[in-house]
Design a protein around this motif. Structure first.
Motif, short mmCIF file in Angstrom:
data_model
loop_
_atom_site.label_atom_id
_atom_site.label_comp_id
_atom_site.label_asym_id
_atom_site.label_seq_id
_atom_site.Cartn_x
_atom_site.Cartn_y
_atom_site.Cartn_z
N TYR A 71 16.51 -46.95 -46.37
CA TYR A 71 18.02 -47.03 -46.40
C TYR A 71 18.43 -45.85 -45.23
N TYR A 72 19.27 -46.72 -44.05
CA TYR A 72 19.58 -45.62 -42.90
C TYR A 72 21.33 -45.88 -42.66
N THR A 73 22.01 -44.67 -42.15
CA THR A 73 23.54 -44.39 -42.36
C THR A 73 23.90 -44.60 -40.87
N ILE A 74 24.25 -45.31 -40.03
CA ILE A 74 24.42 -44.73 -38.44
C ILE A 74 26.50 -44.27 -38.99
N ALA A 75 26.79 -43.43 -37.67
CA ALA A 75 28.28 -43.02 -37.70
C ALA A 75 28.26 -42.74 -36.63
N LYS A 76 29.85 -42.74 -36.52
CA LYS A 76 30.01 -41.89 -35.03
C LYS A 76 29.87 -40.56 -35.36
N SER A 77 29.74 -39.60 -34.17
CA SER A 77 29.58 -38.51 -34.08
C SER A 77 31.01 -37.50 -33.29
N THR A 78 31.14 -36.70 -34.10
CA THR A 78 33.13 -36.49 -33.59
C THR A 78 33.03 -35.88 -31.79
N THR A 79 31.74 -35.43 -31.36
CA THR A 79 31.84 -34.82 -30.07
C THR A 79 30.21 -35.97 -29.19
N VAL A 80 29.94 -36.17 -28.29
CA VAL A 80 29.05 -36.34 -27.10
C VAL A 80 28.80 -36.08 -26.43
N ASP A 81 27.39 -36.62 -25.80
CA ASP A 81 27.34 -35.73 -24.45
C ASP A 81 27.17 -36.65 -23.24
N ILE A 82 27.75 -36.84 -22.67
CA ILE A 82 28.19 -38.09 -21.34
C ILE A 82 27.86 -37.66 -19.75
N CYS A 83 26.79 -38.67 -19.25
CA CYS A 83 26.50 -38.59 -17.70
C CYS A 83 27.36 -39.59 -17.08
N ALA A 84 27.09 -39.00 -15.59
CA ALA A 84 27.36 -40.36 -14.90
C ALA A 84 27.31 -40.22 -12.93
N ILE A 85 27.51 -40.95 -12.24
CA ILE A 85 26.76 -40.75 -11.09
C ILE A 85 27.61 -41.69 -10.33
N VAL A 86 28.56 -40.76 -9.03
CA VAL A 86 30.08 -40.91 -8.61
C VAL A 86 29.73 -41.54 -7.64
N LEU A 87 29.64 -42.71 -7.10
CA LEU A 87 29.61 -43.67 -5.44
C LEU A 87 31.08 -43.92 -5.41
N ASP A 88 31.24 -43.91 -3.60
CA ASP A 88 32.35 -44.81 -3.03
C ASP A 88 32.21 -45.98 -3.61
N ASN A 89 33.10 -47.03 -2.80
CA ASN A 89 33.49 -48.58 -3.38
C ASN A 89 32.89 -48.59 -2.05
N TYR A 90 32.78 -48.62 -1.20
CA TYR A 90 32.46 -49.39 0.42
C TYR A 90 31.39 -49.05 0.82
N LYS A 91 30.45 -47.86 1.19
CA LYS A 91 29.26 -48.20 0.76
C LYS A 91 28.01 -47.59 -0.19
N GLU A 92 28.66 -47.42 -1.10
CA GLU A 92 27.97 -46.98 -2.00
C GLU A 92 26.90 -45.56 -1.93
N ASN A 93 27.97 -45.13 -1.63
CA ASN A 93 27.91 -43.59 -0.28
C ASN A 93 28.42 -42.59 -1.98
N THR A 94 26.98 -41.36 -2.36
CA THR A 94 27.44 -40.47 -3.43
C THR A 94 28.87 -40.00 -2.93
N VAL A 95 29.55 -39.34 -3.65
CA VAL A 95 30.72 -38.35 -3.72
C VAL A 95 30.48 -37.60 -4.13
N THR A 96 29.85 -36.83 -2.98
CA THR A 96 29.72 -35.15 -3.68
C THR A 96 30.83 -34.61 -4.10
N GLY A 97 31.36 -33.06 -5.42
CA GLY A 97 31.85 -32.46 -5.41
C GLY A 97 33.50 -32.68 -5.80
N SER A 98 32.98 -34.49 -6.22
CA SER A 98 34.01 -34.60 -7.34
C SER A 98 34.26 -33.78 -8.19
#
Length: 856
Positions: A94-121
């Motif tokens: 038996y295993y239990t699965i539950a939501k943690s109250t905090t999470v770690d997140i990450c992402a890469i931010v690009l523009d929607n025109y030529k998908e260049n990186t958006v540095t310094g957002s």
């Protein structure tokens, strides 16, 4: 069964199966296979003979990339990495699965025109002090942030993005986010949550409502557009209706209401108690109370611009629901990759069965309420009615290509009433029939000619028609009235980007408005027929600047109007517009706004006893040379200065304003005392201060607002010349808040205002019998005031999932749950015995409501 019918049946069955079944979703991303997490866990249970314990609602919406690793522990570890779920082993099986109250997140931010990186957002966790910027690759990581957080990502030259932290928990790989370039307009938001989610204050001090993101406000369980805006300082309805909204002391006909660019001459159902606009296909609503864009004409008090969803979705979406007044449904159906059709329909349930909500609305709408005769006794009134309303809309969306888009919109609004009232005391009986409709069509072509130049052509036809008949059985007397407005318009707007920070807008508008008013009385015989047509040519130009350091926003423009009555007169009016926002200190802004405006259509208000006070407003066109109803063009000047502080969880704002409106007629102001006013022309001035403090977090929002107004008429032919406006409510205050707990939302609010002015009969000589018919002698205009108004409202909403695709919402609300009797209006009239009757209009009593909705 014919083969064609069999094919149709198979198609419908297949469609329903795909729509409502909880099915496996597989997507290719390289070699990664995406699956619903519950289905994957169920396959692990079979493969490894184990059991997982979890709450369906916590994880049913999650999808994972199927782990490529071998071994149960490695698979569970990777699931935890992807979803930020806590997976704990209890024993060998038996295993239990539950939501943690905090999470770690990450992402890469690009523009929607030529998908260049958006540095310094800038990346900010709203409601906290956590903020970072993206690195040279557009990448960011945040650890141990609240799971329910909203992340704001913004960069100069791009539209801000708001996204839930839960959507960014995938770490292998990090999610890619595309920021939209701001070629067309500067949509930067100063306040993400203003009172509630989905209600924002914009950089130009306008307010924007996005119903799809709407949270909750006290007394509201649905994002009714015209009810929601009354939560804002300086905006109220003096008689609790949505068809009589007063913006900074102005009358309702001084508001410009647009639906998909079409001017609307009818905005309410149930004679003003319910908004006529379906909020579930509405993309955004913009409210402007000063510093208006030069593209807008009309509306000397304010502008309400309602825009329906304007993008073609890949899949069908829709919803349906009901409350204790009406039921509705809506949807968007893709026709092709570049075409779709939107629809919505709503109808009242009132002619099928009665509810407590309907009973309260009926009493409020159809009251010629407490009628007290000269003896002080209240007459016994018996009422019977047959009433229903409906509205439906349609919209065709067609993209010629990504740069040229055609939109065609349609709306129909209808109210129908048969009503009989018997006064059992005086044995008088009256019958009323009323049909009120608004039918409108509009179309637009939006074109992006380059990265810096766009155009929009818009045309519309709108027709409003009010037909009514009132029969007095005892006399007999029949009064028939018709009010018709037909308007056509053509608009051309252009927008050119002179530089990264400077935009130049220009445009032309041609509008022709025709108004008909017909009245006929059988006893004594009388009839009149007033027609008028007005044509307006308008040119506008406007510059909009947003400094590179984002400290200064400025918009300066002007509008030139050439107004022609086809028979008698012509006039030229120049209208300058100004809107400035400057950051004095970090999070501390100054606002300066001003405008000149005019309008050429007005609502003349009949006396309350016409049609029992149900729908007494009639549209007329400005014509100062008309012998029967001389109405000038109304013009306004307004200036305001404000300061506001907005730092994460706290917003404090204060604004002072001065507004002067010239060219008003006593007949458009709703004076209800017969014989007190005739065709006097004058003006009114409003001076006021609006204050708001709003404390907000991810879980709750609480606010206190206060408005102080001094609103006075000036009529040179009246004694005294200056006296309080019918809408002169000196003090208005609101204390309210809402709280979110998981899928549950609750809102409670208290609304207070001082009483509006009214006029009493003269105490010493109340009735003048020297005239025929006799007249009431009144005291000085608006020299008395009604008692103060106090109402407490509450509402609650619960959201839940019926399946992975079908979402549901339950809502309950109570208006005026203390059941306080608030007097909204009082006027006096003479009966057949020359006795003064006092007529009081009373507010809604304790009014419950309930709703159930689904969307998919």
């Amino acid at each position: 069964m014919p083969k064609t019918h069999l094919k149709h049946l198979l198609f419908i069955c297949t469609f329903l199966l795909l729509l409502f079944s909880s099915q496996k979703t597989i997507a290719q991303d390289g070699n990664a296979v995406t699956r619903n997490i519950i289905q994957f866990l169920q396959s692990l249970e079979v493969e490894y003979d184990i059991k997982f314990s979890y709450v369906d609602e916590d994880i049913s919406h999650l999808k994972i990339n199927v782990p490529q690793t071998q071994g149960l522990e490695e698979i569970l570890h990777e699931i935890g990495e992807q979803t930020q779920l806590k997976i704990q082993r209890l024993n060998e099986r038996y295993y239990t699965i539950a939501k943690s109250t905090t999470v770690d997140i990450c992402a890469i931010v690009l523009d929607n025109y030529k998908e260049n990186t958006v540095t310094g957002s800038s990346v900010e966790v709203l409601g906290s002090d956590i903020a970072i910027v993206t690195d040279i690759d557009g990448h960011f990581i945040l650890e141990n942030i609240p799971r329910k957080s909203i992340i704001q990502i913004k960069h100069l030259g791009f539209k801000p993005m708001f996204i839930s932290a839960e959507e960014l928990t995938h770490r292998h790989p990090c999610k890619t986010l595309l920021l939209d370039l701001t070629y067309e307009q500067l949509d930067e938001v100063i306040v993400y949550q203003f009172l509630t989610t989905g209600l924002n204050k914009q950089l130009d001090a306008s307010f924007q409502l996005t119903p799809e993101d709407f949270g909750i406000l006290p007394g509201l369980i649905e994002p009714d557009v015209l009810q929601t805006i009354q939560a804002l300082p300086g905006i109220k309805s003096i008689d609790e209706t949505v068809s009589n909204i007063n913006i900074r002391g102005g009358t309702n006909d001084q508001n410009l209401i647009l639906w998909d660019g079409i001017k609307m001459y009818q905005s309410g159902h149930f004679f003003g108690l319910i908004s006529a606009f379906n909020p579930y296909l509405t993309e955004k609503v913009t409210l402007i109370n000063n510093g208006t864009n030069a593209e807008y004409g009309d509306g000397v008090s304010g502008v309400l611009d309602i825009e329906t969803k304007n993008e073609i979705a890949d899949d069908f979406f829709g919803g349906a629901g009901f409350n204790l007044i009406n039921g509705d449904l809506y949807g968007q159906v893709p026709v092709a990759n570049n075409a779709a059709f939107q629809f919505s329909a709503r109808r009242s349930l009132t002619d099928f069965f009665n509810t407590p909500t309907y009973d309260e609305f009926f009493n409020r709408a159809f009251q010629d309420s407490q009628i007290k005769g000269g003896t002080g006794q209240t007459d016994d009134i018996k009422r019977t009615e047959n009433f229903y309303f409906y509205d439906f809309t349609g919209k065709i969306l067609y993209d010629l290509n990504p740069d040229h888009k055609i939109r065609v919109s349609f709306i129909n609004i209808n109210n129908n009433l048969d009503y009989t009232e018997q006064n059992l005391t005086s044995l008088r009986e009256t019958q009323s029939r009323l049909n009120q409709t608004n039918l409108s069509f509009g179309g637009s072509l939006e074109s992006n000619w380059s990265d810096v130049f766009t155009t929009k052509i818009n045309a519309y036809y709108t027709r409003y028609d009010l037909q009514s008949e009132n029969t007095t059985i005892n006399t007999p007397q029949i009064l028939s009235q018709e009010n018709e407005v037909i308007e056509t318009a053509l608009n051309l707007n252009t927008r050119y980007q002179l530089s990264e920070a400077l935009h130049w807008s220009n445009g032309y508008q041609l509008k022709e408005t025709g108004v008909l008013n017909f009245s006929e009385v059988t006893q004594p015989p009388y009839s009149n027929n007033i027609k008028g047509v007005l044509r307006t040519h308008s040119l506008f130009s406007e510059l909009e600047y947003n400094s590179p350091n984002e400290k200064l926003y400025a918009r300066l423009g002007a509008r030139m109007n050439a107004i022609q009555n086809l028979d008698t007169f012509g006039k030229y009016i120049l209208e300058p517009r100004l809107n400035v926002n400057y950051e004095l200190l970090q999070d501390f802004n100054m606002e300066v706004r001003g405008e000149f405006k005019n309008q050429t259509t007005h609502q003349v208000v009949d006396l309350e006893q016409n049609f029992l006070g149900i729908e007494k407003r009639r549209w007329y066109i400005a014509d100062p040379d008309n012998d029967l109803v001389p109405l000038p063009i109304t013009t306004s000047k307004q200036g305001s200065f404000g300061l506001n502080y907005d730092h994460h969880r706290l917003y404090v704002g204060i604004e002072g304003f001065y507004k002067e409106v010239e060219g008003i007629s006593a007949r458009t102001q709703g004076f209800q005392s017969e014989g007190q006013f005739n065709e006097e022309l004058g003006n009114y001035t409003v001076k006021g201060i609006e204050f708001l403090i709003n404390k907000k977090t991810a879980d709750y929002s609480a606010w206190i607002s206060y408005t102080y107004n001094i609103n006075n008429y000036t009529f040179e032919d009246v004694v005294p010349m200056t006296f309080p406006n019918n809408l002169d409510v000196r003090h208005t205050a609101t204390f309210a808040g809402n709280y979110n707990y998981g899928n549950f939302k609750i809102g409670v609010g208290l609304n207070y205002r001082t009483g509006k002015p009214y006029t009493k009969p003269d105490v010493n000589n109340p009735v003048d019998t020297n005239f025929f018919p006799s007249r009431i002698n009144f005291q000085e205009p608006n020299s008395s005031r009604l008692p103060e108004y106090l109402r407490i409202d509450a509402s609650a909403i619960y959201n839940f999932d019926i399946s992975s695709r079908v979402k549901a919402t339950l809502g309950a609300s109570v208006l005026n749950f203390t059941n306080r009797k608030n007097i909204l209006n009082t006027y006096h009239r003479l009966n057949d015995n020359d006795e003064i009757e006092t007529v009081e209009s009373v507010s809604l009593g304790l009014t419950p409501n309930f709703s159930f909705r689904i969307k998919f």
